[in-house]
Design a protein around this motif. Structure first.
Motif, PDB file in Angstrom:
ATOM      1  N   ARG A  33       0.830  -1.214   0.000  1.00 37.61           N
ATOM      2  CA  ARG A  33       0.000   0.000   0.000  1.00 37.61           C
ATOM      3  C   ARG A  33       0.860   1.258   0.000  1.00 37.61           C
ATOM      4  O   ARG A  33       0.565   2.217  -0.721  1.00 37.61           O
ATOM      5  N   ALA A  34       1.916   1.270   0.797  1.00 37.47           N
ATOM      6  CA  ALA A  34       2.795   2.446   0.869  1.00 37.47           C
ATOM      7  C   ALA A  34       3.461   2.714  -0.480  1.00 37.47           C
ATOM      8  O   ALA A  34       3.585   3.867  -0.909  1.00 37.47           O
ATOM      9  N   VAL A  35       3.886   1.663  -1.153  1.00 41.33           N
ATOM     10  CA  VAL A  35       4.495   1.827  -2.479  1.00 41.33           C
ATOM     11  C   VAL A  35       3.460   2.370  -3.460  1.00 41.33           C
ATOM     12  O   VAL A  35       3.747   3.281  -4.241  1.00 41.33           O
ATOM     13  N   ALA A  36       2.237   1.850  -3.405  1.00 42.87           N
ATOM     14  CA  ALA A  36       1.174   2.324  -4.303  1.00 42.87           C
ATOM     15  C   ALA A  36       0.913   3.815  -4.093  1.00 42.87           C
ATOM     16  O   ALA A  36       0.797   4.580  -5.059  1.00 42.87           O
ATOM     17  N   VAL A  37       0.838   4.235  -2.854  1.00 47.97           N
ATOM     18  CA  VAL A  37       0.600   5.654  -2.547  1.00 47.97           C
ATOM     19  C   VAL A  37       1.741   6.506  -3.078  1.00 47.97           C
ATOM     20  O   VAL A  37       1.518   7.544  -3.708  1.00 47.97           O
ATOM     21  N   ASN A  38       2.963   6.073  -2.849  1.00 50.68           N
ATOM     22  CA  ASN A  38       4.121   6.841  -3.310  1.00 50.68           C
ATOM     23  C   ASN A  38       4.132   6.973  -4.831  1.00 50.68           C
ATOM     24  O   ASN A  38       4.378   8.054  -5.371  1.00 50.68           O
ATOM     25  N   ILE A  39       3.852   5.890  -5.526  1.00 47.23           N
ATOM     26  CA  ILE A  39       3.829   5.913  -6.989  1.00 47.23           C
ATOM     27  C   ILE A  39       2.741   6.867  -7.484  1.00 47.23           C
ATOM     28  O   ILE A  39       2.975   7.677  -8.384  1.00 47.23           O
ATOM     29  N   ALA A  40       1.554   6.786  -6.896  1.00 48.01           N
ATOM     30  CA  ALA A  40       0.446   7.648  -7.324  1.00 48.01           C
ATOM     31  C   ALA A  40       0.742   9.116  -7.043  1.00 48.01           C
ATOM     32  O   ALA A  40       0.408   9.984  -7.848  1.00 48.01           O
ATOM     33  N   MET A  41       1.382   9.397  -5.928  1.00 48.80           N
ATOM     34  CA  MET A  41       1.755  10.783  -5.623  1.00 48.80           C
ATOM     35  C   MET A  41       2.740  11.310  -6.656  1.00 48.80           C
ATOM     36  O   MET A  41       2.589  12.413  -7.166  1.00 48.80           O
ATOM     37  N   ARG A  42       3.737  10.519  -6.984  1.00 45.16           N
ATOM     38  CA  ARG A  42       4.740  10.922  -7.980  1.00 45.16           C
ATOM     39  C   ARG A  42       4.147  11.052  -9.376  1.00 45.16           C
ATOM     40  O   ARG A  42       4.651  11.805 -10.197  1.00 45.16           O
ATOM     41  N   ALA A  43       3.050  10.314  -9.635  1.00 46.55           N
ATOM     42  CA  ALA A  43       2.375  10.389 -10.932  1.00 46.55           C
ATOM     43  C   ALA A  43       1.354  11.531 -10.956  1.00 46.55           C
ATOM     44  O   ALA A  43       0.601  11.657 -11.914  1.00 46.55           O
ATOM     45  N   ASP A  44       1.320  12.313  -9.896  1.00 51.77           N
ATOM     46  CA  ASP A  44       0.470  13.496  -9.800  1.00 51.77           C
ATOM     47  C   ASP A  44      -1.014  13.160  -9.797  1.00 51.77           C
ATOM     48  O   ASP A  44      -1.832  13.872 -10.373  1.00 51.77           O
ATOM     49  N   PHE A  45      -1.373  12.048  -9.149  1.00 46.00           N
ATOM     50  CA  PHE A  45      -2.776  11.719  -8.954  1.00 46.00           C
ATOM     51  C   PHE A  45      -3.318  12.590  -7.831  1.00 46.00           C
ATOM     52  O   PHE A  45      -2.575  12.975  -6.927  1.00 46.00           O
ATOM     53  N   ASP A  46      -4.625  12.879  -7.870  1.00 45.16           N
ATOM     54  CA  ASP A  46      -5.207  13.672  -6.787  1.00 45.16           C
ATOM     55  C   ASP A  46      -5.431  12.774  -5.566  1.00 45.16           C
ATOM     56  O   ASP A  46      -5.285  11.553  -5.627  1.00 45.16           O
ATOM     57  N   VAL A  47      -5.800  13.396  -4.448  1.00 42.19           N
ATOM     58  CA  VAL A  47      -5.922  12.674  -3.176  1.00 42.19           C
ATOM     59  C   VAL A  47      -6.939  11.537  -3.270  1.00 42.19           C
ATOM     60  O   VAL A  47      -6.694  10.439  -2.756  1.00 42.19           O
ATOM     61  N   ASP A  48      -8.072  11.781  -3.924  1.00 43.76           N
ATOM     62  CA  ASP A  48      -9.089  10.731  -4.041  1.00 43.76           C
ATOM     63  C   ASP A  48      -8.597   9.555  -4.878  1.00 43.76           C
ATOM     64  O   ASP A  48      -8.824   8.397  -4.521  1.00 43.76           O
ATOM     65  N   ALA A  49      -7.918   9.835  -5.977  1.00 45.94           N
ATOM     66  CA  ALA A  49      -7.400   8.763  -6.833  1.00 45.94           C
ATOM     67  C   ALA A  49      -6.299   7.979  -6.117  1.00 45.94           C
ATOM     68  O   ALA A  49      -6.198   6.752  -6.280  1.00 45.94           O
ATOM     69  N   ILE A  50      -5.498   8.663  -5.327  1.00 45.45           N
ATOM     70  CA  ILE A  50      -4.458   7.975  -4.543  1.00 45.45           C
ATOM     71  C   ILE A  50      -5.106   7.015  -3.555  1.00 45.45           C
ATOM     72  O   ILE A  50      -4.695   5.855  -3.427  1.00 45.45           O
ATOM     73  N   SER A  51      -6.133   7.493  -2.872  1.00 51.50           N
ATOM     74  CA  SER A  51      -6.841   6.650  -1.912  1.00 51.50           C
ATOM     75  C   SER A  51      -7.502   5.456  -2.603  1.00 51.50           C
ATOM     76  O   SER A  51      -7.447   4.332  -2.101  1.00 51.50           O
ATOM     77  N   ASP A  52      -8.109   5.690  -3.769  1.00 46.96           N
ATOM     78  CA  ASP A  52      -8.722   4.599  -4.533  1.00 46.96           C
ATOM     79  C   ASP A  52      -7.689   3.550  -4.912  1.00 46.96           C
ATOM     80  O   ASP A  52      -7.934   2.341  -4.780  1.00 46.96           O
ATOM     81  N   LEU A  53      -6.521   4.000  -5.384  1.00 47.62           N
ATOM     82  CA  LEU A  53      -5.465   3.061  -5.776  1.00 47.62           C
ATOM     83  C   LEU A  53      -4.999   2.259  -4.564  1.00 47.62           C
ATOM     84  O   LEU A  53      -4.845   1.040  -4.636  1.00 47.62           O
ATOM     85  N   GLU A  54      -4.802   2.919  -3.454  1.00 50.67           N
ATOM     86  CA  GLU A  54      -4.353   2.240  -2.237  1.00 50.67           C
ATOM     87  C   GLU A  54      -5.343   1.155  -1.820  1.00 50.67           C
ATOM     88  O   GLU A  54      -4.953   0.016  -1.517  1.00 50.67           O
ATOM     89  N   VAL A 108     -15.706  -3.841  -4.939  1.00 50.43           N
ATOM     90  CA  VAL A 108     -14.796  -2.761  -4.527  1.00 50.43           C
ATOM     91  C   VAL A 108     -13.776  -2.503  -5.632  1.00 50.43           C
ATOM     92  O   VAL A 108     -13.541  -1.350  -6.013  1.00 50.43           O
ATOM     93  N   LEU A 109     -13.180  -3.573  -6.155  1.00 52.25           N
ATOM     94  CA  LEU A 109     -12.183  -3.411  -7.223  1.00 52.25           C
ATOM     95  C   LEU A 109     -12.770  -2.749  -8.466  1.00 52.25           C
ATOM     96  O   LEU A 109     -12.147  -1.865  -9.050  1.00 52.25           O
ATOM     97  N   THR A 110     -13.940  -3.165  -8.869  1.00 55.63           N
ATOM     98  CA  THR A 110     -14.530  -2.586 -10.080  1.00 55.63           C
ATOM     99  C   THR A 110     -14.974  -1.150  -9.868  1.00 55.63           C
ATOM    100  O   THR A 110     -15.005  -0.371 -10.819  1.00 55.63           O
ATOM    101  N   THR A 111     -15.298  -0.800  -8.645  1.00 58.33           N
ATOM    102  CA  THR A 111     -15.708   0.575  -8.343  1.00 58.33           C
ATOM    103  C   THR A 111     -14.517   1.516  -8.279  1.00 58.33           C
ATOM    104  O   THR A 111     -14.583   2.653  -8.749  1.00 58.33           O
ATOM    105  N   LEU A 112     -13.424   1.058  -7.715  1.00 62.71           N
ATOM    106  CA  LEU A 112     -12.262   1.925  -7.477  1.00 62.71           C
ATOM    107  C   LEU A 112     -11.314   2.038  -8.663  1.00 62.71           C
ATOM    108  O   LEU A 112     -10.447   2.902  -8.682  1.00 62.71           O
ATOM    109  N   THR A 113     -11.455   1.151  -9.647  1.00 62.49           N
ATOM    110  CA  THR A 113     -10.509   1.127 -10.762  1.00 62.49           C
ATOM    111  C   THR A 113     -11.226   1.405 -12.081  1.00 62.49           C
ATOM    112  O   THR A 113     -12.453   1.481 -12.130  1.00 62.49           O
ATOM    113  N   ASP A 114     -10.443   1.530 -13.142  1.00 58.87           N
ATOM    114  CA  ASP A 114     -10.989   1.801 -14.466  1.00 58.87           C
ATOM    115  C   ASP A 114     -10.985   0.560 -15.352  1.00 58.87           C
ATOM    116  O   ASP A 114     -11.149   0.662 -16.563  1.00 58.87           O
ATOM    117  N   GLY A 115     -10.803  -0.578 -14.769  1.00 63.90           N
ATOM    118  CA  GLY A 115     -10.818  -1.844 -15.495  1.00 63.90           C
ATOM    119  C   GLY A 115     -10.060  -2.879 -14.699  1.00 63.90           C
ATOM    120  O   GLY A 115      -8.946  -2.625 -14.248  1.00 63.90           O
TER     121      GLY A 115
END
Length: 143
Positions: A33-54, A108-115
């Motif tokens: 989860r920590a790696v996912a958050v770090n990657i999303a932050m560096r990819a300039d995702f917004d806070v909601d998208a970061i949380s969804d990815l996590e 949950v997976l289908t709601t939080l992701t784009d595929g």
């Protein structure tokens, strides 16, 4: 998701991929989860998208850990695209079963992701390699 799958299947962009191999145990989820958050932050995702990815990463990993054979490795790969992050997670299982698409976890997976997709490959000795793969796109911000 086809672009992300093509990217993962080739060496294009592979130099920027991040791969982790951990014991298939729930105690390792905070690391993924920590790696996912770090990657999303560096990819300039917004806070909601970061949380969804996590949350999606947590759900995908948890789903597969439940099917893993003892001593199995949880293999995680983040493929970073121009506007998305693709996550692929794999474990070795004694069952030729992918996570059920009728569960709350799959919803949950289908709601939080784009595929999202899952599949199982036959290995030797009645073992199977079970995969979950999803893509999360950077939200479009209108100004």
């Amino acid at each position: 998701m086809a672009d992300a799958q093509q990217r993962a299947g080739s060496d294009i962009g592979a130099k920027d991929d991040i791969e982790m191999r951990l014991g298939a145990n729930l105690v390792h989820l905070p690391i993924v989860r920590a790696v996912a958050v770090n990657i999303a932050m560096r990819a300039d995702f917004d806070v909601d998208a970061i949380s969804d990815l996590e949350l999606a990463v947590d759900e995908a990993c948890s789903s597969l850990i439940a099917h893993a054979v003892a001593g199995s490795v949880l293999a995680c790969r983040f493929t970073i695209g121009a506007d998305d992050i693709m996550f692929t997670v794999t474990v070795t299982s004694a069952e030729d079963v992918t996570p059920s698409e009728s569960t709350f976890g799959w919803r949950v997976l289908t709601t939080l992701t784009d595929g999202v997709t899952s599949w199982a490959d036959q290995l030797e000795d009645s073992l199977h390699e079970v995969h979950i793969e999803f893509v999360k796109r950077r939200p479009v911000v209108s100004r």
